[in-house]
Design a protein around this motif. Structure first.
Motif, PDB file in Angstrom:
ATOM      1  N   LEU A 122       0.843  -1.249  -0.024  1.00  0.00           N
ATOM      2  CA  LEU A 122      -0.058   0.119  -0.098  1.00  0.00           C
ATOM      3  C   LEU A 122       0.729   1.267  -0.033  1.00  0.00           C
ATOM      4  N   GLN A 123       0.644   2.175  -0.939  1.00  0.00           N
ATOM      5  CA  GLN A 123       1.670   3.205  -1.238  1.00  0.00           C
ATOM      6  C   GLN A 123       0.382   4.385  -0.721  1.00  0.00           C
ATOM      7  N   ILE A 124       1.036   5.018   0.215  1.00  0.00           N
ATOM      8  CA  ILE A 124       0.604   6.280   0.763  1.00  0.00           C
ATOM      9  C   ILE A 124       0.873   7.457   0.012  1.00  0.00           C
ATOM     10  N   SER A 125       0.089   7.870  -0.718  1.00  0.00           N
ATOM     11  CA  SER A 125       0.124   9.033  -1.605  1.00  0.00           C
ATOM     12  C   SER A 125      -0.600  10.140  -1.077  1.00  0.00           C
ATOM     13  N   ILE A 173      -0.423  -4.114  -5.784  1.00  0.00           N
ATOM     14  CA  ILE A 173      -0.384  -2.842  -4.880  1.00  0.00           C
ATOM     15  C   ILE A 173      -1.796  -2.113  -4.912  1.00  0.00           C
ATOM     16  N   VAL A 174      -1.889  -1.009  -4.162  1.00  0.00           N
ATOM     17  CA  VAL A 174      -3.081  -0.382  -4.077  1.00  0.00           C
ATOM     18  C   VAL A 174      -2.385   1.038  -3.626  1.00  0.00           C
ATOM     19  N   ILE A 175      -3.103   2.084  -4.006  1.00  0.00           N
ATOM     20  CA  ILE A 175      -2.483   3.644  -3.694  1.00  0.00           C
ATOM     21  C   ILE A 175      -3.861   4.389  -3.022  1.00  0.00           C
ATOM     22  N   THR A 176      -3.302   5.123  -2.020  1.00  0.00           N
ATOM     23  CA  THR A 176      -4.416   5.833  -1.603  1.00  0.00           C
ATOM     24  C   THR A 176      -3.824   7.558  -1.779  1.00  0.00           C
ATOM     25  N   ARG A 177      -4.778   8.177  -2.008  1.00  0.00           N
ATOM     26  CA  ARG A 177      -4.403   9.699  -2.177  1.00  0.00           C
ATOM     27  C   ARG A 177      -5.433  10.462  -1.455  1.00  0.00           C
ATOM     28  N   CYS A 178      -4.921  11.024  -0.277  1.00  0.00           N
ATOM     29  CA  CYS A 178      -5.660  11.520   0.886  1.00  0.00           C
ATOM     30  C   CYS A 178      -5.359  13.337   0.640  1.00  0.00           C
ATOM     31  N   SER A 179      -6.442  13.880   1.326  1.00  0.00           N
ATOM     32  CA  SER A 179      -6.270  15.216   1.433  1.00  0.00           C
ATOM     33  C   SER A 179      -5.518  15.988   2.648  1.00  0.00           C
ATOM     34  N   GLY A 237      -4.177  -2.893  -7.700  1.00  0.00           N
ATOM     35  CA  GLY A 237      -3.944  -1.918  -8.921  1.00  0.00           C
ATOM     36  C   GLY A 237      -4.834  -0.821  -8.766  1.00  0.00           C
ATOM     37  N   GLU A 238      -5.545  -0.577  -7.968  1.00  0.00           N
ATOM     38  CA  GLU A 238      -6.269   0.585  -7.690  1.00  0.00           C
ATOM     39  C   GLU A 238      -5.944   1.784  -7.061  1.00  0.00           C
ATOM     40  N   VAL A 239      -6.486   2.930  -7.317  1.00  0.00           N
ATOM     41  CA  VAL A 239      -6.088   4.149  -6.402  1.00  0.00           C
ATOM     42  C   VAL A 239      -7.498   4.518  -5.841  1.00  0.00           C
ATOM     43  N   TYR A 240      -7.388   4.822  -4.592  1.00  0.00           N
ATOM     44  CA  TYR A 240      -8.523   5.372  -3.802  1.00  0.00           C
ATOM     45  C   TYR A 240      -8.231   6.762  -3.403  1.00  0.00           C
ATOM     46  N   ASN A 241      -8.969   7.745  -3.459  1.00  0.00           N
ATOM     47  CA  ASN A 241      -9.074   9.057  -3.051  1.00  0.00           C
ATOM     48  C   ASN A 241      -9.699   9.124  -1.674  1.00  0.00           C
ATOM     49  N   GLY A 276       4.714  29.237  -6.483  1.00  0.00           N
ATOM     50  CA  GLY A 276       4.033  28.076  -7.332  1.00  0.00           C
ATOM     51  C   GLY A 276       2.666  27.370  -6.342  1.00  0.00           C
ATOM     52  N   HIS A 277       2.254  28.381  -5.340  1.00  0.00           N
ATOM     53  CA  HIS A 277       1.324  27.923  -4.473  1.00  0.00           C
ATOM     54  C   HIS A 277       0.248  27.341  -5.220  1.00  0.00           C
ATOM     55  N   ASP A 278      -0.265  26.163  -4.935  1.00  0.00           N
ATOM     56  CA  ASP A 278      -1.560  25.386  -5.471  1.00  0.00           C
ATOM     57  C   ASP A 278      -2.677  26.283  -4.988  1.00  0.00           C
ATOM     58  N   ARG A 279      -3.638  26.493  -5.501  1.00  0.00           N
ATOM     59  CA  ARG A 279      -4.830  27.340  -5.164  1.00  0.00           C
ATOM     60  C   ARG A 279      -5.897  26.546  -4.508  1.00  0.00           C
ATOM     61  N   ARG A 280      -6.463  25.259  -4.872  1.00  0.00           N
ATOM     62  CA  ARG A 280      -7.127  24.851  -4.106  1.00  0.00           C
ATOM     63  C   ARG A 280      -7.283  23.165  -4.350  1.00  0.00           C
ATOM     64  N   TYR A 281      -7.465  22.383  -3.242  1.00  0.00           N
ATOM     65  CA  TYR A 281      -7.482  21.050  -3.454  1.00  0.00           C
ATOM     66  C   TYR A 281      -8.888  20.878  -3.003  1.00  0.00           C
ATOM     67  N   ALA A 282      -9.551  19.624  -3.482  1.00  0.00           N
ATOM     68  CA  ALA A 282     -10.759  19.053  -3.065  1.00  0.00           C
ATOM     69  C   ALA A 282     -10.977  17.815  -3.622  1.00  0.00           C
ATOM     70  N   ILE A 283     -11.338  17.005  -2.845  1.00  0.00           N
ATOM     71  CA  ILE A 283     -11.568  15.421  -3.081  1.00  0.00           C
ATOM     72  C   ILE A 283     -12.914  15.002  -3.524  1.00  0.00           C
ATOM     73  N   ASP A 284     -13.031  14.358  -4.141  1.00  0.00           N
ATOM     74  CA  ASP A 284     -14.267  13.407  -4.385  1.00  0.00           C
ATOM     75  C   ASP A 284     -13.838  12.055  -3.913  1.00  0.00           C
TER      76      ASP A 284
END
Ligand code: NAD
Ligand code: DAU
Length: 337
Positions: A122-125, A173-179, A237-241, A276-284
């Motif tokens: 599990l990759q913590i992304s 593998i599996v990958i998670t992408r958290c806010s 093989g999947e990614v989970y937000n 290079g400040h990212d303006r907005r993050y929002a997760i579905d």
């Protein structure tokens, strides 16, 4: 009993994960491999350090000899990779260590996982791999990768290696992408603990740009429960937000902290914006909710209160941190420009 190599388990999210998981289940044996960088702190794990299902090894994930030795010795079949250089501002000051740990380190773990035929990696992304959003829209798992900072570029590169090992070698593998996470034990370089500690010390609160950049905040235990679920049941093989649908501009959070600690807005100081400040993050997070039944359990209003209380009650924890190397970091980041 699952023997799980957890990397970066002395950091903010990793230590919260180990504390939570060892209290809630007895079918995991955790081998925590952590380099103990400025962000790693064994004090975070004092409640579980003598647990029979836990062992700690100080070491670097880029050290393939050590990594191979650990896989062999502990018969590692499961891996959760939290270890990373995690702070965007530090990656702007110097990118090399980000590439080394986040990309090369992940690659070393992948090679060992292939060699020892692990059953799940599990990759913590992070949601930062998707780049920045405008005023509307959400990151889904289909959003193209478009990282902007050296930190997020290194995380995106490691995600792509993880996916390549799945595609090429069939590595499970599996990958998670958290806010953005908040909660106890977070190092005070990140927005929320920095603002809490500066307020408590009557120090200025450095707001980058206009303070209207938006982040989507999640309590660390909600993140870790999602990690547990993806680790147990996520499709290979999947990614989970992962996100709690809690978007807030930075300024709103800072004002809330000031109110909570009964301090005035004169502490706010607008400073030069992050390059290079990212303006907005929002997760579905529809996918993890519908496929795995995950739901965030903590409301921001009460969980931020709980977090502030934790910093109030654990003064010795943060005093030790801010009296060390942190001072030269703080000087360089905030006072020398
Ligand atoms: P952190 O900086 O608090 O902790 C990182 C840990 O990794 C530390 O204990 C450090 O000692 C260890 N480490 C660093 N380099 C290492 C190396 N070469 N070998 C072994 N250990 C090493 O980070 P965090 O906020 O807990 O983040 C953990 C993970 O979650 C990271 O992969 C990060 O990208 C990801 N993430 C963080 C957030 C967030 O809001 N903090 C959100 C989404 C994803
Ligand atoms: O989105 C997930 C990511 O969230 C993780 O992958 C990263 O590891 C984690 O550090 C975090 O990145 P951010 O850059 O969003 O977090 P940070 O706490 O550094 O900043 C949050 C917001 O606050 C951002 O818009 C910058 C702003 N900020 C931050 C600091 C430290 C300030 O205005 N002043 C500050 O002093």
């Amino acid at each position: 009993m699952k023997k799980i190599l957890v990397t970066g388990g002395a950091g903010f999210i990793g230590s919260n994960f180990i504390n939570y998981i060892l209290k809630s289940r007895d079918d995991y044996f955790i081998v925590n491999l952590d380099k103990l960088t400025y962000a790693g702190n064994l004090e975070n794990l004092k409640e579980i350090e003598s647990n029979k299902n836990y062992t700690f090894i100080k070491g670097d994930i880029t050290n393939s000899e050590l990594v191979n030795y650990i896989y062999e010795k502990y018969k590692i079949k499961h891996v959760i990779n939290f270890a990373a250089e995690s702070h965007v501002d530090r990656s702007i000051s110097g990118s090399e260590i980000f590439f080394r740990t986040n990309v090369i380190g992940t690659n070393v773990l992948l090679e060992a996982s292939r060699r020892f035929e692990v059953e799940r990696f599990l990759q913590i992304s992070t949601d930062e791999v998707y780049g920045s959003l405008g005023a509307t829209g959400l990151f889904t798992e289909q959003t193209p990768i478009s990282p902007n900072s050296p930190y997020s570029a290194s995380k995106a590169a490691s995600d792509m290696m993880v996916q390549a090992f799945h595609h090429t070698y069939g590595l499970p593998i599996v990958i998670t992408r958290c806010s953005n996470n908040y909660g106890p034990l977070q190092f005070p370089e990140k927005l929320i603990p920095l603002m809490i500690l500066n307020t408590l010390q009557n120090k200025k609160l450095p707001v980058y740009g206009d303070g209207m950049n938006v982040r989507d905040w999640i309590y660390v235990i909600d993140h870790n429960k999602a990690v547990e679920l993806v680790f147990e049941k996520g499709r290979l093989g999947e990614v989970y937000n992962i996100g709690a649908s809690n978007e807030m501009p930075n300024l709103e959070i800072i004002k809330l902290i000031l109110q909570n600690l009964k301090k005035g807005e004169e502490l706010i100081q607008y400073v030069k914006d992050r390059p290079g400040h990212d303006r907005r993050y929002a997760i579905d997070s529809t996918k993890i909710q519908t496929e795995l039944g995950w739901r965030p359990e903590f409301q921001f209003d009460s969980a931020i209160q709980k977090t502030i209380e934790w910093y109030l009650q654990n003064k010795s924890w943060w005093e030790r941190i801010i009296s060390g190397e942190y001072q030269s970091y703080y000087q360089q980041q905030y006072l020398s420009k």
